[in-house]
Scaffold this motif. Structure first.
Motif, PDB file in Angstrom:
ATOM      1  N   LYS A 176     -24.733 -18.611  18.694  1.00 39.34           N
ATOM      2  CA  LYS A 176     -23.570 -17.880  17.630  1.00 39.34           C
ATOM      3  C   LYS A 176     -22.553 -18.724  17.613  1.00 39.34           C
ATOM      4  O   LYS A 176     -21.971 -19.291  18.572  1.00 39.34           O
ATOM      5  N   PHE A 177     -21.587 -18.897  16.470  1.00 40.23           N
ATOM      6  CA  PHE A 177     -20.566 -19.765  16.170  1.00 40.23           C
ATOM      7  C   PHE A 177     -19.546 -18.658  15.449  1.00 40.23           C
ATOM      8  O   PHE A 177     -19.912 -17.872  14.759  1.00 40.23           O
ATOM      9  N   ARG A 178     -18.321 -18.934  15.943  1.00 42.88           N
ATOM     10  CA  ARG A 178     -17.028 -18.156  15.569  1.00 42.88           C
ATOM     11  C   ARG A 178     -16.336 -19.429  15.045  1.00 42.88           C
ATOM     12  O   ARG A 178     -16.135 -20.800  15.705  1.00 42.88           O
ATOM     13  N   TYR A 179     -15.663 -19.193  14.033  1.00 43.15           N
ATOM     14  CA  TYR A 179     -14.727 -20.239  13.264  1.00 43.15           C
ATOM     15  C   TYR A 179     -13.601 -19.315  12.397  1.00 43.15           C
ATOM     16  O   TYR A 179     -13.897 -18.396  11.972  1.00 43.15           O
ATOM     17  N   LYS A 180     -12.603 -20.126  12.186  1.00 44.88           N
ATOM     18  CA  LYS A 180     -11.547 -19.548  11.242  1.00 44.88           C
ATOM     19  C   LYS A 180     -11.203 -20.476  10.241  1.00 44.88           C
ATOM     20  O   LYS A 180     -11.458 -21.922  10.567  1.00 44.88           O
ATOM     21  N   ALA A 181     -10.963 -19.968   9.048  1.00 45.47           N
ATOM     22  CA  ALA A 181     -10.579 -20.969   7.874  1.00 45.47           C
ATOM     23  C   ALA A 181      -9.104 -21.812   8.592  1.00 45.47           C
ATOM     24  O   ALA A 181      -8.438 -20.808   9.153  1.00 45.47           O
ATOM     25  N   PRO A 182      -8.774 -22.883   8.034  1.00 43.41           N
ATOM     26  CA  PRO A 182      -7.552 -23.351   8.548  1.00 43.41           C
ATOM     27  C   PRO A 182      -6.168 -22.434   8.431  1.00 43.41           C
ATOM     28  O   PRO A 182      -5.177 -22.749   9.170  1.00 43.41           O
ATOM     29  N   GLU A 183      -6.220 -21.596   7.323  1.00 47.12           N
ATOM     30  CA  GLU A 183      -5.026 -20.831   6.878  1.00 47.12           C
ATOM     31  C   GLU A 183      -5.037 -19.534   7.604  1.00 47.12           C
ATOM     32  O   GLU A 183      -4.187 -18.877   7.410  1.00 47.12           O
ATOM     33  N   SER A 184      -6.091 -19.081   8.349  1.00 46.29           N
ATOM     34  CA  SER A 184      -6.426 -17.772   8.481  1.00 46.29           C
ATOM     35  C   SER A 184      -6.101 -17.556  10.126  1.00 46.29           C
ATOM     36  O   SER A 184      -6.395 -18.519  10.929  1.00 46.29           O
ATOM     37  N   ASP A 185      -6.176 -16.561  10.507  1.00 46.40           N
ATOM     38  CA  ASP A 185      -6.194 -16.202  11.900  1.00 46.40           C
ATOM     39  C   ASP A 185      -7.217 -15.182  12.300  1.00 46.40           C
ATOM     40  O   ASP A 185      -7.203 -14.723  13.297  1.00 46.40           O
ATOM     41  N   THR A 186      -8.156 -14.913  11.413  1.00 46.78           N
ATOM     42  CA  THR A 186      -9.342 -14.052  11.614  1.00 46.78           C
ATOM     43  C   THR A 186     -10.600 -14.755  11.662  1.00 46.78           C
ATOM     44  O   THR A 186     -10.817 -15.565  10.645  1.00 46.78           O
ATOM     45  N   SER A 187     -11.288 -14.817  12.664  1.00 48.40           N
ATOM     46  CA  SER A 187     -12.610 -15.426  12.503  1.00 48.40           C
ATOM     47  C   SER A 187     -13.810 -14.922  12.006  1.00 48.40           C
ATOM     48  O   SER A 187     -13.735 -13.806  11.624  1.00 48.40           O
ATOM     49  N   LYS A 188     -14.877 -15.826  11.461  1.00 52.54           N
ATOM     50  CA  LYS A 188     -16.232 -15.449  11.015  1.00 52.54           C
ATOM     51  C   LYS A 188     -17.276 -15.799  11.876  1.00 52.54           C
ATOM     52  O   LYS A 188     -17.240 -16.835  12.797  1.00 52.54           O
ATOM     53  N   LEU A 189     -18.225 -15.074  11.888  1.00 51.55           N
ATOM     54  CA  LEU A 189     -19.465 -15.140  12.730  1.00 51.55           C
ATOM     55  C   LEU A 189     -20.608 -15.750  11.837  1.00 51.55           C
ATOM     56  O   LEU A 189     -20.880 -15.203  10.896  1.00 51.55           O
ATOM     57  N   ILE A 190     -21.451 -16.605  12.648  1.00 50.01           N
ATOM     58  CA  ILE A 190     -22.801 -17.085  12.096  1.00 50.01           C
ATOM     59  C   ILE A 190     -23.783 -17.205  13.279  1.00 50.01           C
ATOM     60  O   ILE A 190     -23.503 -17.718  14.269  1.00 50.01           O
ATOM     61  N   LYS A 207       0.951 -23.766  11.978  1.00 55.34           N
ATOM     62  CA  LYS A 207      -0.215 -24.422  11.220  1.00 55.34           C
ATOM     63  C   LYS A 207       0.031 -25.781  10.830  1.00 55.34           C
ATOM     64  O   LYS A 207      -0.218 -26.407   9.501  1.00 55.34           O
ATOM     65  N   ILE A 208       0.684 -26.635  11.823  1.00 56.45           N
ATOM     66  CA  ILE A 208       0.775 -28.029  11.567  1.00 56.45           C
ATOM     67  C   ILE A 208      -0.384 -28.469  12.715  1.00 56.45           C
ATOM     68  O   ILE A 208      -0.273 -28.347  13.966  1.00 56.45           O
ATOM     69  N   PHE A 209      -1.101 -29.382  12.082  1.00 62.19           N
ATOM     70  CA  PHE A 209      -2.160 -29.980  13.059  1.00 62.19           C
ATOM     71  C   PHE A 209      -1.880 -31.233  13.610  1.00 62.19           C
ATOM     72  O   PHE A 209      -0.656 -31.622  13.289  1.00 62.19           O
TER      73      PHE A 209
END
Length: 604
Positions: A516-530, A374-376
């Motif tokens: 469709k878009f998938r993304y994760k919050a910076p601290e998360s390992d699970t994606s969300k769908l739009i 979790k280091i960018f």
């Protein structure tokens, strides 16, 4: 004469011995044999000169190794990790020393000076007959194979990762405006020409980190085709209220960084960033050349003078052990990790790693192993001649990062000051797009750019697959060139009808496509769908027209076979008419670049 400093991996050694800098020999491209007249009237061919140079360099290397061995036994810094990279003309000796070791080291240094004078004499004594100047250019770019059209009946899905980088555009500017020539074809990544600029997309609402804009417009280089425009707008944040930042500067101070557009520009650029940091932020500094070490432990940004002083004292010299530097930088970042903060390594280099872990595949695997911490990563490229764009692009892609090329101080201001939020603060990671085209409306399509960001269709729902990061306030734009049903020509390769498959029934929908878009919050390992639907209705505006002009600019520079009736004059007209609000002057500069490319191309 410039002081010479040494670094020993196990025991850090600092000696200030007056000697000239070692010559750096770059492997030239094959050239025609040229006879050279010396002072004594004797002719030496270039191959003879090269053999003599190699002989002297081998003696320098052997003598240098002996000197290092003597020095290691005489002077030590048990508490200083990398004193050897700092400018210090005065010899400093800590602890007990071995006088014999020092005298042998100094004697070895004298031998090196003598050999280096021979090298200088060899090069200065030879008066070269008139011939074309030799250019030493070992720049590296990944091969880009332009996306082809795909039939929707065979391939209705298109999947790719976002790309927020702008390095390709600023690198092309260096070729056009400084070297008066067009960039190499593979240096032009069209998506980065488009995404170098910000667009006036609406801010997201609710808890979503970005908004989505979809538009449809005519295609200026093929009137029977249309362009689909997909835009993302990252949520802007108040940087004064943003989470505290833990930065580690990972700086290349090897010999290849000594040129004015490398380490000196690097120091000026990072000084701009230091000035923007808040008292709650922290900065550490790791450098690497023949080995790696910490020159500044993690320090509160309130101590700006201390940080800037450490930055200013950096010197260039030695080979490039990039892998060791990466390991140490991530170690320092982890030791000072701020939970729910912004933790980032900033790698600044020309990418010319030549010691230790140096192959692209090895470095990518090393970066991938650090990604889950979790280091960018932010990669800043500098310089020319030996510039390794291919390596740095891969490192940023695989390291949850972004990549910029700094060709001047104004570009540094853009990346590190004006767009600091987008560069430094990630609001969504592993952002993927998947577009499904309606075969009733679209016969075929082509994604413009993003060739090295394409994903397998099944990767879209796989949260273990890495993708691009979106920074605060960042905009991302993608263009598809589509062929509407009824406008297609029999120009695409075909396959025989399938024997065992049922023909798919077309729906009666009037949708052009669904994205469709998938993304994760910076601290998360699970994606969300739009999801977002685009209908077959023309729209557009100055933002879409500007993005189209930048796509056309890139296509002409690449000599794209899909450019149709596109011309420099047409691209210039599109750019001038869609410039819009240009507060920082970036679009005006792009127009000047197009004008320069037109002149260079001989097409006025």
């Amino acid at each position: 004469m410039k002081p010479m400093t040494l670094l020993i991996t196990s025991t850090i050694v600092l000696m200030s011995v007056g000697c000239k800098k070692k010559p750096v020999i770059t492997s030239p491209e094959p050239v025609q044999e040229v006879a050279v007249q010396g002072r004594q009237g004797r002719e030496m061919t270039e191959s003879e000169q090269e053999l003599k140079r190699k002989e002297i360099l081998a003696q320098i290397s052997t003598t240098d190794s002996k000197k290092d061995a003597y020095s290691a036994n005489s002077v030590s810094f048990p508490n200083a990790q990398v004193a050897g990279y700092m400018d210090n003309p005065t010899p400093i000796i800590i602890g007990s020393s071995n006088d014999g070791g020092i005298s042998k080291s100094v004697k070895a240094t004298g031998n090196i000076e003598r050999l280096q004078r021979q090298m200088e004499s060899l090069e200065l004594d030879q008066s070269v007959a008139p011939s074309a100047p030799k250019e030493f250019n070992t720049e590296e770019y990944n091969t880009i194979t332009e996306n082809e059209f795909k039939r929707v009946s065979n391939d209705p899905l298109s999947t790719f990762s976002i790309d927020v980088d702008g390095a390709s555009f600023s690198n092309a500017r260096r070729f056009l405006m400084q070297s008066n020539r067009k960039p190499p074809v593979d240096a032009v990544r069209i998506e980065e020409f488009i995404n170098y600029f910000s667009y006036n997309y609406p801010q997201p609402t609710g808890d979503k980190p970005f908004s989505i804009t979809t538009q449809l417009s005519p295609c200026p280089w093929n009137t029977t085709h249309k362009l689909v425009h997909i835009g993302l707008q990252g949520k802007k944040i108040d940087l004064s209220k943003a989470a505290p930042t833990n930065l580690v500067f990972l700086l290349d101070v090897s010999g290849s960084m000594s040129e004015p557009n490398k380490l000196p520009l690097l120091k000026q650029s990072l000084a701009l960033l230091v000035d923007q940091m808040r008292p709650t932020d922290r900065i550490a500094m790791v450098v690497y050349a023949g080995a790696a070490g910490v020159v500044l432990p993690s320090t509160p940004a309130s101590q700006k003078e201390k940080i800037l002083e450490a930055l200013e004292r950096l010197n260039a010299g030695g080979s490039t052990a990039g892998g060791a530097g990466i390991e140490m930088a991530y170690k320092v970042a982890k030791e000072n990790f701020i939970h729910e903060g912004n933790n980032r390594v900033i790698l600044a280099t020309d990418g010319d790693f030549n010691v230790g872990v140096s192959s692209e595949s090895e470095l990518v695997r090393l970066i991938e192993s650090k990604r889950d911490e979790k280091i960018f990563l932010t990669v800043l490229g500098f310089g020319s001649g030996n510039y390794s764009d291919a390596r740095m692009e891969q490192l940023s892609n695989k390291g949850n990062g972004n990549y910029a090329y700094i060709d001047n101080l104004l570009e540094a201001k853009k990346v590190l000051v004006t767009e600091m939020g987008a560069t430094m603060f990630t609001i969504a990671k592993d952002v993927k797009l998947q577009v499904e085209f309606n075969p009733k409306k679209v016969a075929s399509y082509r994604l413009i750019g993003y060739e090295n960001r394409k994903l397998n269709n099944e990767d879209f729902n796989d949260d273990t697959k890495d993708a691009g990061e979106l920074g605060a306030g960042h905009t991302v734009t993608a263009l598809y060139e589509i062929v509407p049903v009824g406008a297609e020509r029999d120009t695409l390769p075909t396959v025989d009808p399938l024997k065992y498959q049922n023909k798919t029934e077309m729906t009666g929908s009037n949708d052009l496509l669904t994205v469709k878009f998938r993304y994760k919050a910076p601290e998360s390992d699970t994606s969300k769908l739009i999801e977002k639907v685009l209908t077959d209705e023309m729209s557009g505006g100055s933002d879409m027209n500007w993005a189209t002009s930048m796509a056309g600019f890139g296509m002409l520079l690449r000599g794209s076979k899909f450019a149709g009736d596109l011309s420099w004059e047409k691209v210039l007209t599109m750019a001038r008419n869609s410039r819009g609000e240009d507060r920082e002057g970036y679009r005006a500069e792009a127009i000047r670049m197009i004008e320069q490319a037109q002149i260079i191309s001989g097409n006025r």
